[in-house]
Design an enzyme around this catalytic site. Structure first.
Site, PDB file in Angstrom:
ATOM      1  N   TYR A  64      -6.577  70.449  20.837  1.00 36.96           N
ATOM      2  CA  TYR A  64      -7.425  69.380  21.678  1.00 36.96           C
ATOM      3  C   TYR A  64      -7.443  68.273  21.022  1.00 36.96           C
ATOM      4  O   TYR A  64      -7.673  67.185  21.840  1.00 36.96           O
ATOM      5  CB  TYR A  64      -8.897  70.304  21.587  1.00 36.96           C
ATOM      6  N   ARG A  67      -4.735  66.155  22.738  1.00 37.44           N
ATOM      7  CA  ARG A  67      -5.016  66.184  24.186  1.00 37.44           C
ATOM      8  C   ARG A  67      -6.303  64.851  24.344  1.00 37.44           C
ATOM      9  O   ARG A  67      -5.921  64.101  25.222  1.00 37.44           O
ATOM     10  CB  ARG A  67      -5.407  67.247  24.671  1.00 37.44           C
ATOM     11  N   GLN A  98     -10.221  71.341  38.741  1.00 36.70           N
ATOM     12  CA  GLN A  98      -9.885  72.276  37.634  1.00 36.70           C
ATOM     13  C   GLN A  98      -9.568  71.475  36.361  1.00 36.70           C
ATOM     14  O   GLN A  98      -9.194  71.945  35.205  1.00 36.70           O
ATOM     15  CB  GLN A  98      -8.357  73.104  37.965  1.00 36.70           C
ATOM     16  N   ASN A  99      -9.747  70.184  36.250  1.00 29.38           N
ATOM     17  CA  ASN A  99      -9.411  69.103  35.428  1.00 29.38           C
ATOM     18  C   ASN A  99     -10.579  69.188  34.324  1.00 29.38           C
ATOM     19  O   ASN A  99     -11.559  69.221  34.653  1.00 29.38           O
ATOM     20  CB  ASN A  99      -8.745  67.893  35.981  1.00 29.38           C
ATOM     21  N   VAL A 100     -10.239  68.882  33.086  1.00 26.01           N
ATOM     22  CA  VAL A 100     -11.205  68.912  31.981  1.00 26.01           C
ATOM     23  C   VAL A 100     -11.116  67.411  31.585  1.00 26.01           C
ATOM     24  O   VAL A 100     -12.068  67.171  30.416  1.00 26.01           O
ATOM     25  CB  VAL A 100     -10.859  70.084  30.931  1.00 26.01           C
ATOM     26  N   ASP A 101     -10.394  66.679  31.903  1.00 19.67           N
ATOM     27  CA  ASP A 101     -10.455  65.106  31.543  1.00 19.67           C
ATOM     28  C   ASP A 101     -11.571  64.381  31.874  1.00 19.67           C
ATOM     29  O   ASP A 101     -11.536  62.923  31.388  1.00 19.67           O
ATOM     30  CB  ASP A 101      -9.025  64.621  31.952  1.00 19.67           C
ATOM     31  N   HIS A 116     -13.487  74.408  35.029  1.00 25.04           N
ATOM     32  CA  HIS A 116     -12.999  74.704  33.903  1.00 25.04           C
ATOM     33  C   HIS A 116     -13.433  74.037  32.643  1.00 25.04           C
ATOM     34  O   HIS A 116     -12.844  73.855  31.513  1.00 25.04           O
ATOM     35  CB  HIS A 116     -11.612  74.454  33.962  1.00 25.04           C
ATOM     36  N   GLY A 186      -2.773  68.200  43.970  1.00 25.07           N
ATOM     37  CA  GLY A 186      -1.842  68.259  42.542  1.00 25.07           C
ATOM     38  C   GLY A 186      -2.370  69.649  41.628  1.00 25.07           C
ATOM     39  O   GLY A 186      -2.620  69.766  40.635  1.00 25.07           O
TER      40      GLY A 186
HETATM   41  P1  OAD Z   1      -0.451  72.865  37.279  1.00 23.84           P
HETATM   42  O1  OAD Z   1       0.131  72.162  36.078  1.00 23.84           O
HETATM   43  O2  OAD Z   1      -0.127  74.388  37.090  1.00 23.84           O
HETATM   44  O3  OAD Z   1       0.265  72.398  38.414  1.00 23.84           O
HETATM   45  C1  OAD Z   1       0.168  70.776  38.494  1.00 23.84           C
HETATM   46  C2  OAD Z   1       0.760  70.719  40.071  1.00 23.84           C
HETATM   47  O4  OAD Z   1       0.492  69.109  40.051  1.00 23.84           O
HETATM   48  C3  OAD Z   1       2.131  70.905  40.332  1.00 23.84           C
HETATM   49  O5  OAD Z   1       2.039  71.663  41.314  1.00 23.84           O
HETATM   50  C4  OAD Z   1       2.753  69.496  40.485  1.00 23.84           C
HETATM   51  O6  OAD Z   1       3.913  69.677  41.170  1.00 23.84           O
HETATM   52  C5  OAD Z   1       1.918  68.669  40.958  1.00 23.84           C
HETATM   53  N1  OAD Z   1       2.042  67.172  40.610  1.00 23.84           N
HETATM   54  C6  OAD Z   1       2.757  66.713  39.729  1.00 23.84           C
HETATM   55  N2  OAD Z   1       2.578  65.396  39.762  1.00 23.84           N
HETATM   56  C7  OAD Z   1       1.772  65.165  40.770  1.00 23.84           C
HETATM   57  C8  OAD Z   1       1.106  63.834  41.250  1.00 23.84           C
HETATM   58  N3  OAD Z   1       1.527  62.726  41.052  1.00 23.84           N
HETATM   59  N4  OAD Z   1       0.306  64.000  42.655  1.00 23.84           N
HETATM   60  C9  OAD Z   1       0.010  65.149  43.075  1.00 23.84           C
HETATM   61  N5  OAD Z   1       0.502  66.210  42.490  1.00 23.84           N
HETATM   62  C10 OAD Z   1       1.321  66.234  41.446  1.00 23.84           C
HETATM   63  O7  OAD Z   1      -2.143  72.276  37.083  1.00 23.84           O
HETATM   64  P2  OAD Z   1      -3.055  73.401  37.760  1.00 23.84           P
HETATM   65  O8  OAD Z   1      -2.972  73.937  39.371  1.00 23.84           O
HETATM   66  O9  OAD Z   1      -4.298  72.243  37.511  1.00 23.84           O
HETATM   67  O10 OAD Z   1      -6.515  75.790  33.027  1.00 23.84           O
HETATM   68  O11 OAD Z   1      -3.337  74.406  36.661  1.00 23.84           O
HETATM   69  C11 OAD Z   1      -4.710  75.219  36.722  1.00 23.84           C
HETATM   70  C12 OAD Z   1      -5.088  75.411  35.361  1.00 23.84           C
HETATM   71  O12 OAD Z   1      -4.096  76.142  34.521  1.00 23.84           O
HETATM   72  C13 OAD Z   1      -5.691  74.232  34.406  1.00 23.84           C
HETATM   73  O13 OAD Z   1      -6.854  73.896  34.900  1.00 23.84           O
HETATM   74  C14 OAD Z   1      -5.603  74.695  33.024  1.00 23.84           C
HETATM   75  C15 OAD Z   1      -4.364  75.311  33.071  1.00 23.84           C
HETATM   76  O14 OAD Z   1      -3.935  76.558  32.334  1.00 23.84           O
HETATM   77  C16 OAD Z   1      -7.398  75.960  32.036  1.00 23.84           C
HETATM   78  O15 OAD Z   1      -7.478  75.228  31.157  1.00 23.84           O
HETATM   79  C17 OAD Z   1      -8.486  76.893  31.841  1.00 23.84           C
END
Ligand code: OAD
Length: 245
Positions: A64, A67, A98-101, A116, A186
């Site tokens: 962390y 990050r 879902q973002n924590v940032d 999240h 995203g």
């Molecule tokens: P992922 O990393 O699973 O997916 C990110 C998505 O963003 C992918 O499908 C990429 O193709 C897309 N992407 C990349 N660059 C992009 C851009 N410039 N514009 C639009 N899309 C883009 O992330 P999440 O779906 O958020 O959980 O993942 C869900 C959860 O998994 C997170 O919240 C985290 C992780 O483990 C926890 O921390 C609990």
């Protein structure tokens, strides 16, 4: 396709935003499963699960800290600014993330549901009630402890193996079930229960506008408009802040 999306946003009476890690990619944050995703190099079981935290809290804190260092100085990109503009145009536009940032709030958005949690605060693992902003002092300490009871502190993010904050997830599902338009940006739509949010919207006859350069778990359907571009390129167009990419 973009014109249809603009028209849908203009006509929508109850739009909702749903974002994932890709929303912050162009601000410099890494995704989890996308190209150069964090989970390709690091283990979510060790670094982002409740069992991992109990087994090796120092490893989780080191991760962390890394990050937080990445997030330091990161600013919301043009796509974030476009969403802030859309919120002011539409009057009411909840954001489920879902973002924590913390970038949605940093961009000035309101009604942000961080399902999240947030990596910018920490609280006592023994739940004595102590909670704090993550100051550089705490970040320096290899294993930060609670000043009130001496237990280890933990980042306020939801770890695998933990339930999502009940009120926030229940309001998120309620918003999805009642919206007429869900803009999904995203996310790979792979992590449940968050991944159920777009499906809840679809089941209730909402339309989805998806912004993601790659295909995701969302179905091909007349109700899903998938724009295979980056958030920072497309959102200013959808919000009427730009006419061309
Ligand atoms: P992922 O990393 O699973 O997916 C990110 C998505 O963003 C992918 O499908 C990429 O193709 C897309 N992407 C990349 N660059 C992009 C851009 N410039 N514009 C639009 N899309 C883009 O992330 P999440 O779906 O958020 O959980 O993942 C869900 C959860 O998994 C997170 O919240 C985290 C992780 O483990 C926890 O921390 C609990």
């Amino acid at each position: 396709m973009i014109n249809r999306a603009i028209e849908l946003i203009r006509k929508s009476k109850k739009p909702v935003i749903f974002t994932g890690a890709g929303m912050s990619r162009e601000s410099g944050m890494r995704t989890f499963r996308g190209e150069d995703g964090l989970w390709k190099k690091y283990s979510p079981e060790k670094l982002s699960s409740i069992s991992g935290l109990k087994a090796d809290p120092e490893a989780v804190w080191n991760w962390y800290r890394m990050r937080l260092m990445t997030a330091k100085g990161v600013v919301p990109h043009a796509g974030y600014r476009a969403l802030t503009h859309l919120q002011s145009v539409k009057g009411h536009l909840p954001v489920i993330t879902q973002n924590v940032d913390g970038l949605h709030r940093l961009a000035g958005q309101t009604d942000v549901l961080e399902i999240h949690g947030s990596m910018r605060t920490a609280s006592c693992m023994d739940k004595c009630g102590f909670s704090t902003e993550l100051t550089s002092e705490i970040q320096k300490n290899s294993l930060p402890v609670c000043p009130d009871c001496g237990a280890i502190l933990r980042p306020d993010i939801v770890l695998f193996g933990e339930a999502l904050p009940a009120e926030i997830i229940s309001r998120s599902y309620e918003l999805a079930e009642n919206c007429d338009l869900l803009i999904v940006i995203g996310t790979s739509v792979q992590v449940w229960p968050a991944a159920g949010i777009p499906f809840a919207a679809l089941e209730n006859r909402a339309t989805i506008i998806e912004i993601n350069p790659v295909q995701t778990e969302l179905p091909h359907s007349d109700n899903v408009i998938s724009i295979r571009r980056k958030a920072g390129e497309i959102l200013p167009l959808l919000a009427g802040l730009k006419e061309k990419i």
